[in-house]
Each structure stands twice: as structure tokens, then as C-alpha cells.
Design a protein around this motif. Structure first.
Motif, short mmCIF file in Angstrom:
data_model
loop_
_atom_site.label_atom_id
_atom_site.label_comp_id
_atom_site.label_asym_id
_atom_site.label_seq_id
_atom_site.Cartn_x
_atom_site.Cartn_y
_atom_site.Cartn_z
N GLN A 139 -13.89 38.83 -20.55
CA GLN A 139 -14.14 39.36 -19.21
C GLN A 139 -13.86 38.31 -18.15
N LEU A 140 -14.20 37.06 -18.43
CA LEU A 140 -13.90 35.99 -17.48
C LEU A 140 -12.39 35.73 -17.41
N GLY A 141 -11.74 35.75 -18.54
CA GLY A 141 -10.28 35.58 -18.56
C GLY A 141 -9.80 34.24 -18.05
N LEU A 142 -10.52 33.17 -18.36
CA LEU A 142 -10.16 31.85 -17.86
C LEU A 142 -9.01 31.24 -18.66
N SER A 143 -8.18 30.47 -17.97
CA SER A 143 -7.05 29.78 -18.60
C SER A 143 -7.48 28.42 -19.11
N ALA A 144 -6.69 27.87 -20.04
CA ALA A 144 -6.95 26.54 -20.58
C ALA A 144 -7.11 25.53 -19.45
N GLY A 145 -8.11 24.67 -19.60
CA GLY A 145 -8.38 23.66 -18.60
C GLY A 145 -9.42 24.04 -17.58
N ALA A 146 -9.78 25.33 -17.53
CA ALA A 146 -10.80 25.79 -16.59
C ALA A 146 -12.18 25.33 -17.06
N THR A 147 -13.14 25.36 -16.14
CA THR A 147 -14.50 24.92 -16.46
C THR A 147 -15.42 26.12 -16.58
N VAL A 148 -16.31 26.10 -17.58
CA VAL A 148 -17.27 27.18 -17.77
C VAL A 148 -18.64 26.58 -18.07
N LEU A 149 -19.64 27.14 -17.44
CA LEU A 149 -21.02 26.75 -17.68
C LEU A 149 -21.67 27.82 -18.55
N VAL A 150 -22.23 27.41 -19.67
CA VAL A 150 -22.97 28.33 -20.55
C VAL A 150 -24.46 28.05 -20.33
N ASN A 151 -25.12 28.94 -19.63
CA ASN A 151 -26.53 28.76 -19.30
C ASN A 151 -27.39 29.32 -20.43
N ASP A 198 -33.09 17.88 -12.58
CA ASP A 198 -32.55 18.99 -11.81
C ASP A 198 -31.18 19.40 -12.37
N VAL A 199 -31.11 20.60 -12.92
CA VAL A 199 -29.88 21.08 -13.55
C VAL A 199 -28.73 21.14 -12.55
N VAL A 200 -28.99 21.64 -11.36
CA VAL A 200 -27.93 21.82 -10.36
C VAL A 200 -27.33 20.47 -9.97
N THR A 201 -28.18 19.48 -9.74
CA THR A 201 -27.69 18.16 -9.36
C THR A 201 -26.81 17.56 -10.44
N VAL A 202 -27.26 17.64 -11.70
CA VAL A 202 -26.48 17.07 -12.81
C VAL A 202 -25.17 17.83 -12.97
N ALA A 203 -25.22 19.16 -12.85
CA ALA A 203 -24.00 19.97 -13.00
C ALA A 203 -22.99 19.65 -11.92
N ARG A 204 -23.46 19.44 -10.71
CA ARG A 204 -22.53 19.10 -9.61
C ARG A 204 -21.91 17.71 -9.82
N GLU A 205 -22.65 16.82 -10.46
CA GLU A 205 -22.09 15.50 -10.76
C GLU A 205 -20.99 15.61 -11.82
N LEU A 206 -21.20 16.50 -12.81
CA LEU A 206 -20.22 16.68 -13.87
C LEU A 206 -18.99 17.43 -13.39
N VAL A 207 -19.21 18.46 -12.57
CA VAL A 207 -18.11 19.31 -12.09
C VAL A 207 -18.27 19.46 -10.57
N PRO A 208 -17.84 18.47 -9.81
CA PRO A 208 -18.10 18.47 -8.35
C PRO A 208 -17.53 19.68 -7.62
N GLY A 209 -16.43 20.22 -8.08
CA GLY A 209 -15.81 21.33 -7.36
C GLY A 209 -16.35 22.69 -7.69
N GLY A 210 -17.33 22.76 -8.59
CA GLY A 210 -17.88 24.04 -9.00
C GLY A 210 -17.19 24.59 -10.23
N PHE A 211 -17.83 25.53 -10.89
CA PHE A 211 -17.33 26.07 -12.15
C PHE A 211 -16.44 27.29 -11.93
N ASP A 212 -15.40 27.38 -12.76
CA ASP A 212 -14.52 28.55 -12.70
C ASP A 212 -15.22 29.80 -13.24
N GLY A 213 -16.19 29.61 -14.11
CA GLY A 213 -16.94 30.73 -14.64
C GLY A 213 -18.28 30.30 -15.18
#
Length: 307
Positions: A139-151, A198-213
Motif C-alpha cells: 500500500q505504501l509502494g515505496l522505492s528502494a532507498g526510501a525511509t520507513v518507520l515501523v511503530n 523522546d521518540v520524536v527527537t531521536v527519530a528526527r536525528e536519525l532521519v532529519p528530513g522526515g520519513f517517506d512512510g
């Protein structure tokens, strides 16, 4: 007569009970199977609570717990195509038969043969967890190299989502409790321990531009906390929280047909969709098996083995 474990009325764990019952008779579009292994899922306790009464198939109490199983076909109902007595199969009990039992009925259109080389134990985990992982990422249909967060990466579905995402060459970050770190990191996940900060702070440090999915397995407040991390809210896919459209996301579109089961089985044979099975319980220990899943105290997948 065979033993089953289920519930005599809707409610909490106190309504659960063991009981004997005759082998059910398969109706039109159903197959009777000798159950070898039943998968245990959070959905099982949701059904017991009466939150999805449509899944009881209109059957009278007591109802048997469980939605997925693998076993051997004993009899066919009318109108069943593509399956034969003696086939090793896996699938869904979508008509209220339940799977925590020595014998049960599965919905034939939602049942497939187990391919040679795949164990019944692995096959029993695929109808719910395996196909959910496939559906969410498709359903997400992400291409190779994209970022995904599994919550909620540490559970049975979460680890399969992560494993499949890694196989598709996605960059995977997952959230979970401390105990879930090791199995997640073992398959290539960048892990965020939600108990450590803080999950959000750590996630933004890992992926500053935000997740593709984002694939969410937790729901509620946790979903709403991580949802803003997605570049586009439309690419937030929730597996359990049907209120996700309220924040711009989508509920997972499930495909429960034989074709998707067969696809999941091929992926499992290829080692792409292999579940992390952390506990195997006998039917006599079914209460403990469901309790650890219902309480979220296990990583990976729990199954009940009849023999």
C-alpha cells in the motif's frame, strides 16, 4: 469429540474456558481441518471482547478463539475448488470456527496449500501477520532507498514488516520497548527504545528530513505522536487503529484471498517473510499464550501446537 479453548460470553480473560465439542461440519465454501498449529494474535482478544462481533460467523456460544491455522484437510463443504482431502493447508477461520482447537473449519477461498519445504509452524503465522506485512508495504509502494518507520516493530507483525522492508532495500527505523531491541536490530533495523527518551527527537536525528512512510502497529496516542514524522500524512498506514483517517493517514487494505496467501508462502520459503517465533505452547497452555500477546509482553510470534 475434540478439545477447544474459547469463551462462553464476551468479556475479558475471565470468560475463557476449555470445552469439548464434536468435529464441526464444513458448510458451503468451508474446509474441515485437523489443526497442527494455530497462530496467536492481538486480534483474538479483541474478538473475545466483542468488539468485532461480525467475525463470529453467527455461531452460538461457546466460541473458539483464534483466526489463523495450519493443518490437514479432513473434509470439504460444498462448492470448494482447488483443495482436496489430505492437503496440508493454512488459512483463515473467517466464519467463526476459531483455531485454538484440535479440529476446525477454515474459509476455503481464504485457505491455500502449504508449499513443499515450508513448515506448518511457519505457515500458521502467515494468514494474519504475514499478509498484513505484505499489504501494508504494498500500500505504501515505496522505492528502494526510501525511509520507513515501523511503530511497534517488536511484535509478530512488526518484525515481518521490517524484514520485508529490508528485503525491498528500504531504510528501516523501528520503535519498541527495550526487550524488543535485539530481534529488531538482528534484521537490520535502526531501533528507537521508547522507554529511554523522546521518540520524536531521536527519530528526527536519525532521519532529519522526515520519513517517506510509516507503518503503525500500536495506534492511539503512540500513532499520533509519530505521525508528524511522515513527510506526507497520506503515507501513514495503520494496522489496528481505524481512526487514522482523522490525521490524514490510511487504514491497511487487507487482501485475504488464496493468491495473497500463496504469495506470502513463497516469500517465507525465500527467507524474506520468515517469522521470528519466540514461543510455542501446547493447547493446554493456550491461556498463557494469549495472555502474553494480549499484554504486549512478547517479541515476535507466538503459536499453539496441538500435538
Amino acid at each position: 469429540m475434540g478439545q477447544a479453548w474459547g469463551f462462553g460470553r464476551y468479556g475479558g480473560p475471565e470468560v475463557q474456558e476449555f470445552f469439548d465439542r464434536p468435529d464441526p461440519v464444513p458448510g458451503r465454501g468451508e474446509v474441515l481441518i485437523q489443526v497442527d498449529v494455530a497462530g496467536v494474535n492481538p486480534l483474538d482478544s479483541v474478538v473475545r471482547l466483542g468488539l468485532v462481533p461480525g467475525l463470529d460467523g453467527g455461531r452460538p456460544f461457546p466460541l473458539v478463539l483464534g483466526m489463523e491455522a495450519a493443518g490437514t484437510v479432513l473434509a470439504l463443504g460444498e462448492g470448494v475448488d482447488g483443495l482436496e482431502v489430505g492437503d496440508a493447508v493454512f488459512g483463515f477461520a473467517l466464519t467463526g470456527g476459531g483455531t485454538y482447537a484440535e479440529t476446525t473449519v477454515l474459509s476455503a477461498p481464504n485457505t491455500a496449500r502449504i508449499p513443499v519445504g515450508l513448515s506448518a509452524t511457519v505457515a500458521a503465522t502467515l494468514p494474519v501477520a504475514g499478509t498484513t506485512a505484505v499489504d501494508a508495504l504494498d500500500q505504501l509502494g515505496l522505492s528502494a532507498g526510501a525511509t520507513v518507520l515501523v511503530n511497534g516493530v517488536g511484535g509478530g507483525v512488526g518484525l515481518l514488516v521490517a524484514r520485508l522492508a529490508v528485503s525491498r532495500e528500504l531504510r528501516v527505523v523501528g520503535t519498541g520497548s527495550t526487550a524488543k531491541r535485539e530481534p529488531a536490530e538482528a534484521i537490520g533495523v535502526r531501533f528507537i527504545d521508547y522507554t529511554a527518551g523522546d521518540v520524536v527527537t531521536v527519530a528526527r536525528e536519525l532521519v532529519p528530513g522526515g520519513f517517506d512512510g510509516i507503518v503503525d502497529l500500536v495506534g492511539g496516542a503512540s500513532l499520533r505522536t509519530v505521525a508528524p514524522l511522515a513527510k506526507d500524512p497520506h503515507n501513514v498506514i495503520a494496522v489496528g487503529d481505524m481512526s487514522v483517517p482523522d490525521i490524514g493517514g490510511r487504514f491497511v487494505e487487507r487482501r485475504l484471498d488464496r493468491e495473497n496467501l500463496e504469495r506470502s508462502a513463497r516469500l517465507a520459503l525465500d527467507g524474506v517473510l520468515t517469522p521470528v517465533i519466540t514461543a510455542v505452547h501446547p493447547l493446554s497452555d493456550a491461556p498463557a499464550a494469549l495472555a502474553i500477546v494480549e499484554n504486549g509482553h512478547t517479541s515476535g510470534k507466538v503459536v499453539i501446537k496441538m500435538a
